[in-house]
Design an enzyme around this catalytic site. Structure first.
Site, PDB file in Angstrom:
ATOM      1  N   ASP A   1       0.935  -1.210   0.103  1.00  0.00           N
ATOM      2  CA  ASP A   1       0.020   0.052   0.013  1.00  0.00           C
ATOM      3  C   ASP A   1       0.993   1.360   0.120  1.00  0.00           C
ATOM      4  O   ASP A   1       1.952   1.261   0.571  1.00  0.00           O
ATOM      5  CB  ASP A   1      -1.014  -0.027   1.138  1.00  0.00           C
ATOM      6  CG  ASP A   1      -1.590   1.309   1.625  1.00  0.00           C
ATOM      7  OD1 ASP A   1      -2.445   1.607   0.799  1.00  0.00           O
ATOM      8  OD2 ASP A   1      -1.245   1.910   2.440  1.00  0.00           O
ATOM      9  N   MET A   2       0.363   2.231  -0.295  1.00  0.00           N
ATOM     10  CA  MET A   2       1.330   3.549  -0.573  1.00  0.00           C
ATOM     11  C   MET A   2       0.914   4.562   0.423  1.00  0.00           C
ATOM     12  O   MET A   2       1.798   4.999   1.172  1.00  0.00           O
ATOM     13  CB  MET A   2       1.192   4.017  -1.717  1.00  0.00           C
ATOM     14  CG  MET A   2       1.861   3.414  -2.861  1.00  0.00           C
ATOM     15  SD  MET A   2       2.144   3.861  -4.649  1.00  0.00           S
ATOM     16  CE  MET A   2       3.534   4.981  -4.233  1.00  0.00           C
TER      17      MET A   2
END
Length: 184
Positions: A6-7
């Site tokens: 995930d960023m």
């Protein structure tokens, strides 16, 4: 063999980016509005927007989130400010250990971003991280956002086409709701 990430909130400190933008632009000189009030208002706005329209990438919701928060705190409700908030993703800082950690991991693993951003938002965040990813799956690719299981099914399909099986993947994220639960 493969690490997926995930960023927003995991690699990128979007909260710091939100606050920095608000303090420089819409809420400059409004010290009576605490940082946590801004973040809580943005979270409420996101929740309502996602409930009403669950499919737009998060980065495309940012201008609408700004307008909701602006209304709540009597801030300017100008289209230019809303668009500027949407573009603020370019200035979000990575967490202090993100760039070096990803550089190290890229030497040993295939890295894939799995993000609720659109392509433009992903590219901006990836640039801030020194472009460590071999591949990415964005909400724009899938047509829905996490926690929808279709995002992870799409990711698995793309990786399986490259010969990577489910047991070869470790997903890294901070959100139980958006990532950890659905990734299981």
């Amino acid at each position: 063999t493969t690490l997926t990430f995930d960023m927003m909130g995991t690699l990128m400190d979007y909260e710091a980016g939100f606050i920095a933008w608000f303090r420089r632009h819409a809420a400059a000189g409004r010290g009576e509005i605490a940082d946590n009030q801004i973040l809580e208002a943005l979270a409420r706005a996101e929740e309502v927007l996602q409930r009403d329209k669950p499919h737009p990438p998060f980065t495309r919701m940012l201008p609408l989130m700004y307008l909701t928060v602006a209304s709540e705190f009597s801030l300017p409700q100008e289209k230019e400010l809303a668009e500027s908030f949407g573009a603020s993703v370019e200035a979000w800082p990575p967490f202090p250990d993100s760039v070096e950690s990803l550089r190290y991991l890229r030497q040993r693993y295939r890295l894939m971003a799995v993000t609720n951003a659109d392509h433009t938002g992903f590219q901006r965040m990836s640039r801030a991280l020194c472009d460590p990813f071999h591949d990415a799956v964005t909400a724009e690719d899938v047509g829905v956002t996490k926690p929808d299981p279709q995002v992870f099914a799409f990711m698995l399909g793309r990786l399986s086409a490259a010969g990577t099986g489910k047991r070869q993947i470790l997903h890294t994220a901070q959100s139980q709701y958006h990532d950890i639960g659905p990734a299981r």
